[in-house]
Structures are given as structure tokens and as C-alpha cells.
Design an enzyme around this catalytic site. Structure first.
Site, short mmCIF file in Angstrom:
data_model
loop_
_atom_site.label_atom_id
_atom_site.label_comp_id
_atom_site.label_asym_id
_atom_site.label_seq_id
_atom_site.Cartn_x
_atom_site.Cartn_y
_atom_site.Cartn_z
N TRP A 122 0.84 -1.22 0.05
CA TRP A 122 0.01 0.04 0.05
C TRP A 122 0.88 1.15 0.05
O TRP A 122 0.44 2.42 -0.69
CB TRP A 122 -1.19 -0.02 1.20
CG TRP A 122 -2.01 -0.97 0.98
CD1 TRP A 122 -2.11 -2.23 1.33
CD2 TRP A 122 -2.93 -1.09 0.04
NE1 TRP A 122 -3.16 -2.96 0.84
CE2 TRP A 122 -3.74 -2.17 -0.15
CE3 TRP A 122 -3.28 -0.25 -1.12
CZ2 TRP A 122 -4.83 -2.43 -1.10
CZ3 TRP A 122 -4.39 -0.27 -1.96
CH2 TRP A 122 -5.16 -1.56 -1.86
N ASP A 198 -1.11 6.76 6.19
CA ASP A 198 -2.49 5.89 5.71
C ASP A 198 -2.69 4.88 6.73
O ASP A 198 -1.94 4.02 7.10
CB ASP A 198 -1.79 5.16 4.45
CG ASP A 198 -3.07 4.04 3.86
OD1 ASP A 198 -4.01 3.90 4.58
OD2 ASP A 198 -2.82 3.57 2.90
N LYS A 224 -12.46 -1.07 6.60
CA LYS A 224 -11.84 -2.13 7.17
C LYS A 224 -12.27 -2.04 8.88
O LYS A 224 -13.07 -3.00 9.09
CB LYS A 224 -10.47 -1.81 7.21
CG LYS A 224 -9.59 -1.35 5.96
CD LYS A 224 -9.19 -2.65 5.27
CE LYS A 224 -8.64 -2.37 3.67
NZ LYS A 224 -8.39 -3.49 2.85
#
Lengths: 400, 400
Positions: A122, A198, A224
Site C-alpha cells: 500500500w 495511511d 476495514k
């Protein structure tokens, strides 16, 4: 492993989340989008089971929605202890949207520098998108000995250009299973640089030292830990806002200043998604806030890593440094990645109602399965998986 | 009118959608987000009232979600008669996101030209955003005599730069109440230019001649006729896709080609929102498709305009040209904008359960209220409003 072939064999092998015939309840270990806490799911169902308008039917400019928005923001502020000098924004575009929004907001010119720590899927994806809008300098986070993405680098002065507009990191790499349990401190000479985080997959799972860690922007997609897809939360330190700070190329929907000045209503926000985040924050507050949630996270993750570490090699996990092991996403393989045993494991666990251990992603995680332990997964859910894993190891280790 | 003051007077005056005490049912004439057809709302409630996982908990990579996605796309294709050479994408970012996405996808260079027809609030807003990314040439759509935004200009050859990468228009201006009941034909010498249509507020309310009108891209945010906020549908002619067509500055989440190649799964799409659009398209199909829906739209709008036109001036509407009057959003004032009567109207209608006639927007529509007649509003709903308006006019016209 050929998807075309296994499709015909068993739904567990293609990441199907359908209820297994034998199971009374489904336990969803999916990496997201995934299940929310049962109490939150009940609250959502109730909101559709009463007369009057649901939030799906509310104008974003109706006082009733304003109340939902204010409630979600103020509860989030309390639960996550967000200082007053930060703005809470609800944006469109998911984490990928923020990958573009960050350089477009923090780098006025394309010649501006941003530093990216890349230690997994990511952070690499965030870096790749940023390269369109600014000059990216990368701190390589792979293991210097093996070249693998199994660690997090020490942040040293000489690796960080003092002119950087920001330093970016991903605090939990969902695919690789690496987590920063606390945000790192930058070297003194680099403390003027805002940290950009992030936190898509670990937000709410541990406290954040907003000021002490020098957080400039922290963002989390909803799907999430805090909600469902279509919404991203971005928390921005207010000194980074301002009329001429963003790039003139920043789309209005991504412009932090524009959206902040419009009170999150510059364009139509994802109204129902925001209500759901409010439900989740209410739940977190009732359950003791972020510190209590961290204790639960630690306990859930330990239970699973213990089985792996005590399996005499039957189960393996790629991250050896325990202080970097993700509490959110635990990759594990079976008997060194034995295909036949892995399939057997998936089918038998699926028949117990355990789902989401394999998602077919474009990222390729080799032979690893992954158990994700977001807010929707309880300690009791983990115990079911743990018991199954112990039993499966006992039954299938003979002859090794 | 001071918001601060009226807040204390009556919820109807601040656009509250709460159920009025006296009303058994709420009829929501809000401009969006707003109510969906009752059958669709029931279907949503049912999906939360059964065992197993809802679409909120589904990974976007699970086969179960793929089924939802495929179903929504194929039903939309059938209902809206979308030819095979168009791609159906579900994007983040709302209509405003598309305002940026369009030039970023269709203009590779910032020196490329795009032509915008500006005849209302939304086409102006689309044009303003595009100016960041390309050279915009504007066709002024205001009435040449009055300067007001009450009409749609004739599209003549000399007004359209033949080098334009696209010609942009908004087929229904929700604030101004102007609608193109059919898309215009471009002059022969300009038929090579793709037409780009913001159909956010009229999508599904009438057939679209995709090929005949030269549609290049048509987009619609979900929160008016087809769903709820957090999702935007973009239909793109496939010859406009291609590796190097978009600007290098186009964020990945907005890149049509990237998202098309990834089958709508380049990043996590708004899964539940997509399911809801599927429910809506199922409903439309059961109700006879787009032509039957247009007949209903015409009937609903006529009923309301008839009351206005037959009220001897008690009610007024700004668009005189009947062929341009919006069937979706009908602005009307009361006794030339009489503040006291308008407030009385709002309160009395609200007490009957009629809500959404006034939204406090930043756009300023003067003294006009607005009745929006999207898919969630039935002919019977309109009759309730019409009956109320007739009665109110009778009771309050004396002495004029």
C-alpha cells in the site's frame, strides 16, 4: 493454483463468503470490506426497520443529516482523542483517492518534494500515485539482507530531505502483515515535516499521538475498521489548510480547504456511510474507547500468533520481528505453503463458518492465507479459528 | 429570509424532513438525496433482515459481490438500452468528481479545447472545474433578452470549435428547472465531437439515443433517481478509452481506462451503493422499462405544471418555454414570492407530511420552492401535493 479449476471444487477456495452449510454463524476474517461488530450491524438493520425516513433518503442539507454528521465527527474526536487544531473530513474516493489528494493538497508545485517510506503493497501504491503530482523521494523499507518487505526502516536524518513537504508512511500494511504499533518519531532536525499516515486498516485499533508524532494528515478508508466502502476519513492539521496551499490541479472533491470551509458539504457526502461510522464510534465509546480497543486487538492477535509460533513449523508467518507484526492482518501458511493441505484447511474451516481467509487480489501473496482481525471480529471469533487451527495441525502433522 | 430567525419558528422552514406530527406518511419532494421507490426501500430493509452477510460485509473481490456487480450492470444496460460499445463504470466522487474526471480523461493536454454549454447552476459548476485542466470555450445559455438562465441555446456550428475534445451539457438543471427532453443533435460539421452529458438528475426518466446523439460520456450521481450518495455511474463510449488518452495528471480513481480494464475493481467500489442501484434497475424493469418511466414522469410533471398554469398567477414558475420545463424539478413561487404566504404554505404542507420543498442550498433560488419528482415520487404522491396546492390557492387568493 488455477482459479478456473478450483472454482469447480469448493467455494472456500475462491474466497466465497457464502454461509457454509454446516455452520450456524459466519465468522468473517476478510481483509475488507468486511463485517462490522454485531451491535453495529443490528443498529443498521434497526434503522431500516422503523417508520419515517432513513438516512438514505435525507438531503445532505437537511438539519437531520447535519445532526448525524455532527454526531459522527464529535464522537470520532472523543474516541480518537483528536486535538482541536485538526479538521475531520469525510471524503470520496477511498484510500486511492487520498493517494492523489495528499500531494495535490500539500504540494503546491509539481517540483515540490515528498518523502515516501515504502515497506509494502500500500505504501508503494501511494507512492506511485504521488509521482504524478510531485517529486517523490523513496525510503526503501525492504529488509536490507533479504530484499523482502518484512520490516520497517529506521528513519534517519540523512534519508529525509529537509525540504520535504511531508513524510508518508502506511501504519499497517494489510498484504504484508507489518504494523507500526506506535507512530515513529522523526529525527529532531526533521520534526518540522508533517507526517502523513495511511491508517486505512488500523484506525481505531490503538491510540494516536497526534501532536507528539507530528501528524499532518491521517486518513482511513471506512471499509476495514469503521464502516463500509464509499467513504474515507481524513484528519488534517489546520495549519496545512489555506486558500493557496493546494495545487491548482487539485480536484475540488479532493481539496481539503474547500471541503473544510464548506463543513463537509461542498458536494454531497456519502450520507448513510457517515451515519454508519457514527454507529461504530458509538460502539467504540461504549466499549471503553481506543485504549480498551487496543487491549482487545493485542489479545486477538496474540492468540493467533501463539498458535502459529507454537505449531513447530506447521504454520508459518512472514514477519519475524514481533514488534512489527500486524495485529490487524495475520498472514500464515500451512506446512510451508503445501497446496493440498492449504485447500483442505480452507474447505474444513469454511465448513465451520470461517470465511474470508483467502481473497483473490491482484497483489499476489504467494501461498499465504490471511486472518484479518478488525473491529468486527471478537475474541470469541478468534478462539473458534484458533481451536480449529490447533485441531487441524494435530490431525495433519503426522508423518512430518 | 434569515435562517437564524426561521429556525426558531417551524422545522418546515429550514428544510427539515422529520415526519410532521399529523401526517401518517411522509412524501419526500427533496432535490436529492431523497427517497427511493417504496419497493426498493423495502428490498433494502429486507436485505438487512436475514441471516448471513449483507453486501456491507462483502469483500469487493468475493464472488458474491461480483454477482451483484454483474447484475447491476447488465440490468442497467437492458433498462437504459446501452449499446455494447459503451462501458458502464461505477466511480467515486459524485457529480463533482466527474466534473474533474471528464477533462482529465478526454483532454490529454492542458491546451486541449472543450466546449461547455452553460445554462444553469450545474453546467456552470462543471465548466468551472474543467478550467483547471483544459481550455474551456463557453456557449452562453442565458436568455439573450433577459440574461436569465431560463432556456437552452441552439447549438450552431460557429459557436462550436471543431477542435473541441468534447461538448458538455447538463440535460437537467435541477436548480433552474430546465430540462432537455431529448438530447440535441449537433450540426453536421460538429458531429465528430463526442457529447458529454451530466444526467445526474434525469437519468432513467427518458430514453437516451446513445449513438444517434453522439454520446461520448454520460454520467449520473446515484442520489437523485437511482440510489443514494457515494456512487456515480459513468457510461463511456469505448473508443474514448485507451492507455494514453487520459491526462498524465488524472488520478487513478477517476481514470476511465484504468477502471474499465480492472472491471470496476481497481480500487474498492461502493459495494452496497451498487447493490441498491441494482434494486432500482430491477424495479424499473418490472415497471416497464424506460419508456414507461418516461410516461410516468410526463404525467407527474404535467399534473403539477397544470396547477401552476391554471392558478391565475397565484403560483409562478420561471421557465416559460414548456418544451424546456423540467419534469424532474419544478420550481414554483407563491403569490410572486410573498414571504408570509410561502412560509404558511411550507408549514401547512409539511403538516400534511409533504417535505423537501425547500432545501437551504448555497445556490440561492430566490423565492422559489422546488418539487422534485424523481423515481421515488409516485403519481399518487403528486396528487396529494396538487390537491393541497389547489386548496391552498383557494383559501389564500381572496382579496387579490
Amino acid at each position: 493454483m488455477e482459479t478456473e479449476i478450483i472454482t469447480d471444487i469448493h467455494p472456500a477456495l475462491v474466497g466465497s463468503l457464502s454461509k457454509a452449510a454446516a455452520a450456524e454463524t459466519i465468522i468473517n476474517f476478510g481483509p475488507g470490506p468486511t463485517s462490522l461488530p454485531k451491535e453495529v450491524e443490528r443498529k443498521i438493520a434497526e434503522s431500516f426497520d422503523k417508520p419515517g425516513l432513513t438516512s438514505l433518503a435525507l438531503s445532505h442539507r437537511a438539519p437531520e443529516f447535519q445532526e448525524i454528521l455532527d454526531h459522527t465527527i464529535s464522537t470520532t474526536r472523543r474516541v480518537m482523542e483528536i486535538p482541536d487544531n485538526y479538521e475531520v473530513l469525510f471524503t470520496h474516493g477511498g484510500g486511492h483517492g487520498q493517494f492523489a489528494a495528499l500531494p495535490l493538497n500539500l504540494c503546491h508545485n509539481q517540483s515540490d518534494i515528498a518523502t515516501y517510506v515504502v515497506n509494502g503493497t500500500w505504501s508503494a501504491r501511494g507512492r506511485d500515485e504521488a509521482q504524478k503530482y510531485c517529486c517523490v523521494e523513496t525510503i526503501d523499507g525492504s529488509d536490507p539482507d533479504t530484499g523482502k518487505l518484512t520490516t520497517f526502516p529506521e528513519l534517519v536524518e540523512t534519508d529525509i530531505n529537509p525540504e520535504s513537504k511531508y513524510i508518508y508512511l502506511c501504519s499497517n500494511e494489510t498484504v504484508n502483515g507489518i504494523e507500526l504499533h506506535r507512530l515513529p518519531k522523526l529525527p529532531d532536525s526533521r520534526r518540522h515535516i508533517p507526517l502523513v499516515v495511511d491508517a486505512s486498516s488500523d484506525f481505531t485499533s490503538k491510540p494516536i499521538d497526534w501532536l507528539g508524532s507530528g501528524v499532518g494528515v491521517l486518513f482511513a478508508c471506512a471499509s476495514k475498521n469503521i464502516g463500509h466502502p464509499g467513504l474515507t476519513m481524513a484528519v488534517i492539521r489546520k495549519d496545512l489548510l489555506g486558500k493557496d496551499k493546494a495545487s491548482p490541479l487539485c480536484p475540488g472533491v479532493f481539496n481539503y480547504t474547500t471541503n473544510s470551509e464548506a463543513g463537509n458539504l461542498w458536494n454531497t457526502p456519502a450520507t448513510f456511510n457517515i451515519e454508519v461510522v457514527g454507529f461504530l464510534m458509538d460502539w467504540l465509546e461504549r466499549e471503553g474507547g481506543v485504549s480498551a480497543n487496543e487491549s482487545r486487538s493485542i489479545a486477538k492477535a496474540h492468540a493467533l500468533y501463539d498458535v502459529i509460533d507454537n505449531s513447530l513449523g506447521f504454520y508459518g508467518t512472514p514477519i519475524e520481528n514481533k514488534s512489527l507484526r500486524s495485529r490487524m492482518n495475520i498472514p500464515f501458511n500451512i506446512n510451508g505453503g503445501d497446496e493440498e493441505l492449504t485447500n483442505k484447511f480452507l474447505i474444513e474451516s469454511w465448513e465451520q463458518g470461517i470465511v474470508g481467509l483467502r481473497t483473490l487480489t491482484p497483489f499476489g501473496v504467494g501461498d499465504y492465507l490471511r486472518a484479518s482481525l478488525y473491529n468486527g471480529v471478537t475474541q470469541e471469533n478468534v478462539s473458534v479459528l484458533v481451536d480449529f487451527m490447533v485441531r487441524f495441525a494435530e490431525e495433519n502433522s503426522s508423518g512430518r
